[in-house]
Design an enzyme around this catalytic site. Structure first.
Site, PDB file in Angstrom:
ATOM      1  N   ASN A 424       0.843  -1.189   0.000  1.00  0.00           N
ATOM      2  CA  ASN A 424       0.000   0.000   0.000  1.00  0.00           C
ATOM      3  C   ASN A 424       0.884   1.248   0.000  1.00  0.00           C
ATOM      4  O   ASN A 424       1.800   1.369   0.816  1.00  0.00           O
ATOM      5  CB  ASN A 424      -0.888   0.027   1.250  1.00  0.00           C
ATOM      6  CG  ASN A 424      -1.712   1.296   1.351  1.00  0.00           C
ATOM      7  OD1 ASN A 424      -2.629   1.511   0.566  1.00  0.00           O
ATOM      8  ND2 ASN A 424      -1.382   2.146   2.318  1.00  0.00           N
ATOM      9  N   GLU A 425       0.632   2.124  -0.950  1.00  0.00           N
ATOM     10  CA  GLU A 425       1.345   3.395  -1.033  1.00  0.00           C
ATOM     11  C   GLU A 425       2.863   3.194  -1.017  1.00  0.00           C
ATOM     12  O   GLU A 425       3.597   3.877  -0.304  1.00  0.00           O
ATOM     13  CB  GLU A 425       0.898   4.330   0.097  1.00  0.00           C
ATOM     14  CG  GLU A 425      -0.576   4.672  -0.006  1.00  0.00           C
ATOM     15  CD  GLU A 425      -1.092   5.571   1.109  1.00  0.00           C
ATOM     16  OE1 GLU A 425      -0.311   5.898   2.029  1.00  0.00           O
ATOM     17  OE2 GLU A 425      -2.272   5.948   1.064  1.00  0.00           O
TER      18      GLU A 425
END
Length: 819
Positions: A424-425
């Site tokens: 994530n990210e």
């Protein structure tokens, strides 16, 4: 407890010659002591009282498990949450009645680095706060039981000490740059397990079915725990359908080996698991050997999943629009240590809101959560916590590999899981001097290949790392229309643009913050400052409340009124995007985060549709109006006690309902029937402009769906006086139930008029016998909080005594009230 457990074991061995899982596993919840600091060494944890320690320092406190080190300090407005070592200790009566059996501690999760000691012997360490793991303490227990101190000083009990540590560490995932707390403690269940020296460590059930549901295939593989290298055994097993009927059985001899496939069968026309009918099959098995029998059960389901390239999502051959949300392991008063009842309540609330899909952000979650997803019919994207910061070294990467392997193997049998999330990210730098996109791509490819190797039947995905979008099966870009960038009316165009860039598109994370109980008569006012028609992604600094370009997250009013409009628009658009696989609102519940100290509730991400204690915000009902079938109707404004405007001015009243029509009444008079049309924004056409009277008003709705009628009603005051700057406060006790009082402070101008747009910081205090109900991370459970419409609320536990409450707000005279 252990004495009765012994008798259960004896009865099972003598009369049944077998032990079920429930009989050989004991949940270790009580009789623990806790210390929120480090020790000089393990001897300080086990040293008997009076042996060089007459003052009994340091001071331990009694706790029950699960327990989180950061149960309250994560939302303390005056502190950084504690990140460091902590200790737990207990003494266990170990009575393994299997001859040469093994004694195991089974952790369902503890954060983030853990060491386990039997007396002074370290028996294991574990890195990672979110996967399950087991520790065999058999040999260490046996050695300690041979010592003189075992009987003389510990009276036949075995001291167990556990050190957890959530200290900041750049070579750990998740990164401390993450927008959530990296909690410490034994915050999931810990079990004491007795098994024979040959047992089944894990049973893998691979269930496949074609899209039409004509034929299902099962492949069963056993992984053994066999430290004593026992040879032959036999296995008996039954496959039981959702109606309780045995559909197939086996009884065969085995030659024990690692990951042994032992049974393949075909099931004709299996009953299919779906979000509407989440039926499950059961595998019941018994491993039989000369040194004891081992029994177990696994649930599984037949379902066919397909993310169509450049198209929607299909479940069992039919399109299903994924209507999703997200979950963090976080709750008021306990942080990560949620009880099973809390988890059940949360997941049931999601299902009642109409959720059929959840992304578990941003880490593996407990068996209780996955089991509930299976039984409630909620499809799952589960991911490892490679979240922000960049890419570390060999230790860092090995941790990611191990976490991915553990997640897939431990949750392999759950029919609800359809996606393994790899990160994530990951485009968010900061933990290391080097940020090399190609190295991140190389490692992402490695994880993607590993996931497919371990489980070829499920998809891989990541969110917000555009330079890795082509690697995974399913990609979610960053689209925050109407919050971090752009207006919510940009949502559909932004989604179409991103959809065109990837093979399979799924939109996870959208929405915005709302300060519960804050409402607005003109919620979209700030949109006039916003540049529209461009990018809607989140970029560095967008989450900040200061600096940068105009954006709703900085310049908006953070009202529930605005967020219901944003959500309403997104949901109406999603109904008319036939190519859309689905979307997931971020998140279901407000949660604690160390990177948002200046939010209206400090250290809280307030994007949830319910507060941190399950209190529903108005936005919950917007989702219900689009996503559920059971007739419902909800008038916006249940937590809005005072509305305002001019005399004779008509004000909008919105009703969120899934009914086909609704009739509104103001102070007993009908103002007409309206038909629901999901594309008639806002409130799907169920809105009326009504002439409130000064003072008290009552609004009632009667909604109909077929022959079913539902109603809702609210009462509020209508204020027509205009106000100036707040200059005074009044603190009142507005309710008391048993020994708990509810206090409310209101802000007034120089003429004594209630300031309904005041957002001053409020600081509650208390002296005396009572205790503030604060550090809850909610709008009414925080001693420091921004006002909502010129007021703020907090509760006080009176403890049957006397107290003096105070309220401080900068620039306004402090007020007191005796309780």
């Amino acid at each position: 407890m252990f004495r009765y457990f012994k008798y259960i074991l004896i009865f099972a061995l003598l009369f049944c010659s077998e032990i079920s899982w429930s009989q050989k596993s004991v949940r270790l919840s009580q009789n623990w002591e806790f210390l929120k600091q480090d020790l000089g060494g393990i001897w300080e944890a086990v040293r008997p009282v009076g042996v060089g320690n007459p003052e009994s320092v340091p001071l331990w406190e009694n706790v029950n498990l699960p327990h989180c080190v950061n149960a309250t300090d994560a939302v303390d407005p005056d502190l950084n949450y504690y990140q460091g070592p902590a200790w737990y200790r207990t003494q266990l009566k170990i009575e393994n009645l299997y001859q040469n059996g093994r004694t195991i501690l089974h952790f369902e999760g503890a954060g983030q680095k853990t060491e386990i000691y039997v007396y002074t012997t370290k028996v294991a360490t574990h890195v990672g706060g979110y996967d399950e793991w087991k520790v065999d303490i058999t040999d260490a227990v046996a050695s300690f039981q041979k010592t003189e101190i075992y009987q003389k000083q510990f009276k036949g009990k075995v001291p167990i000490s556990i050190r957890t540590d959530n200290s900041r560490d750049l070579e750990m995932i998740p990164s401390d740059l993450s927008d959530f707390n990296v909690y410490g403690g034994i915050y999931r269940h810990l079990n004491l397990v007795y098994v024979p020296s040959l047992s089944i460590d894990q049973m893998f059930v691979k269930a496949e079915v074609d899209a039409e549901g004509k034929s299902g295939k099962l492949r069963l593989t056993a992984r053994f725990y066999n430290p004593n290298q026992v040879g032959g055994a036999s296995i008996k097993a039954n496959i039981i359908d959702p109606n309780g009927k045995i559909v197939s059985s086996i009884n065969k001899k085995l030659e024990i080996s690692n990951d042994l496939p032992f049974w393949e069968i075909t099931v004709k026309k299996p009953q299919l698991w779906s979000t509407e009918k989440p039926v499950q099959y059961r595998l019941q098995y018994e491993l039989i050997s000369s040194i004891g029998n081992d029994k177990g059960e696994e649930k599984f389901g037949f379902r066919n999943i397909e993310f169509v390239e450049k198209g929607p999502f299909n479940l069992n051959g039919k399109r299903l629009l994924l209507r999703g949300t997200h979950r963090h392991e976080d709750h008021a008063g306990v942080a990560a240590a949620m009880t099973d009842d809390m988890i059940r309540t949360e997941m049931k609330m999601m299902k009642d809101m109409g959720v059929n899909f959840i992304r578990l952000g941003h880490y593996q979650q407990s068996p209780t959560v996955l089991n509930l997803c299976d039984s409630l019919g909620i499809l799952v994207w589960e991911e490892i916590p490679w979240c922000r910061g960049g890419l570390g070294g060999d230790v860092y990467k090995q941790q990611a590999r191990t976490m991915l392997k553990n997640m897939i193997e431990q949750h392999y049998n759950h029919p609800s899981i359809m996606i393994w999330g790899l990160g994530n990210e990951n485009d968010w730098p900061g933990d290391f001097p080097e940020f090399d996109k190609e190295k991140i791509r190389t490692f992402m490819k490695e994880l993607n290949d590993l996931s497919h190797k371990l489980d070829a039947s499920r998809y891989t995905a990541i969110r917000r790392c555009d330079f890795c979008a082509d690697i995974v099966d399913v990609y979610s870009p960053s689209i925050w229309a109407g919050w971090y960038r752009g207006a919510y009316t940009d949502y559909k165009k932004a989604s179409e643009d991103e959809f065109a860039k990837v093979k399979r598109f799924l939109h996870v994370e959208w929405g915005g913050d709302s300060h519960a109980m804050r409402h607005s008569e003109n919620p979209d006012k700030a949109l006039s400052k916003i540049k529209t028609g461009g990018k809607t992604d989140e970029r560095a600094g967008d989450a900040s409340l200061y600096g940068g370009g105009a954006r709703i997250s900085k310049d908006g009013d953070w009202s529930e009124s605005y967020i219901t409009n944003l959500i309403d628009w997104h949901l109406k658009e999603q109904e008319n995007m036939p190519w859309l696989s689905g979307a997931a609102y971020w998140p279901f519940k407000d949660f604690s985060t160390p990177v948002r100290p200046d939010n209206p509730v400090p250290y809280m991400n307030q994007k949830g549709v319910v507060e941190r204690d399950f209190t529903k915000k108005e936005s919950y009902y917007v989702f219900q109006s689009y996503w559920t079938d059971k007739p419902m109707a909800h008038i916006y404004g249940h937590s809005w006690p005072v509305r305002w405007g001019g005399i004779g001015e008509e004000k909008m009243v919105k009703v969120y309902s899934n009914c086909s029509e609704a009739e509104i009444f103001l102070n007993g008079k009908s103002f007409g029937i309206k038909k629901r049309n999901s594309q008639d924004f806002p409130a799907a056409g169920l809105r009326w402009n009504l002439p409130f009277v000064k003072g008290e008003n009552t609004v009632k709705v009667i909604a109909k769906k077929g022959n079913v009628r539902v109603t809702d009603e609210i009462k509020f005051n209508y204020q027509t006086e205009k106000w100036g700057k707040p200059v005074s406060m009044v603190l009142s006790k507005i309710a008391q139930q048993d020994d708990v009082a509810t206090l409310e402070v209101k802000l007034f101008d120089s003429k004594g008029i209630l300031c309904l747009d005041a957002i001053n910081w409020i600081n509650f205090g208390l002296t005396g016998d009572g205790k503030l109900s604060d550090n809850m991370g909610t709008s009414s459970g925080s001693r420091k909080v921004q006002a909502y419409n010129g007021r703020a609320i907090i509760k006080v536990k009176l403890n049957k005594g006397k107290s003096i409450a105070s309220v401080v707000s900068e620039g306004i005279p402090t007020v007191f009230r005796e309780l």
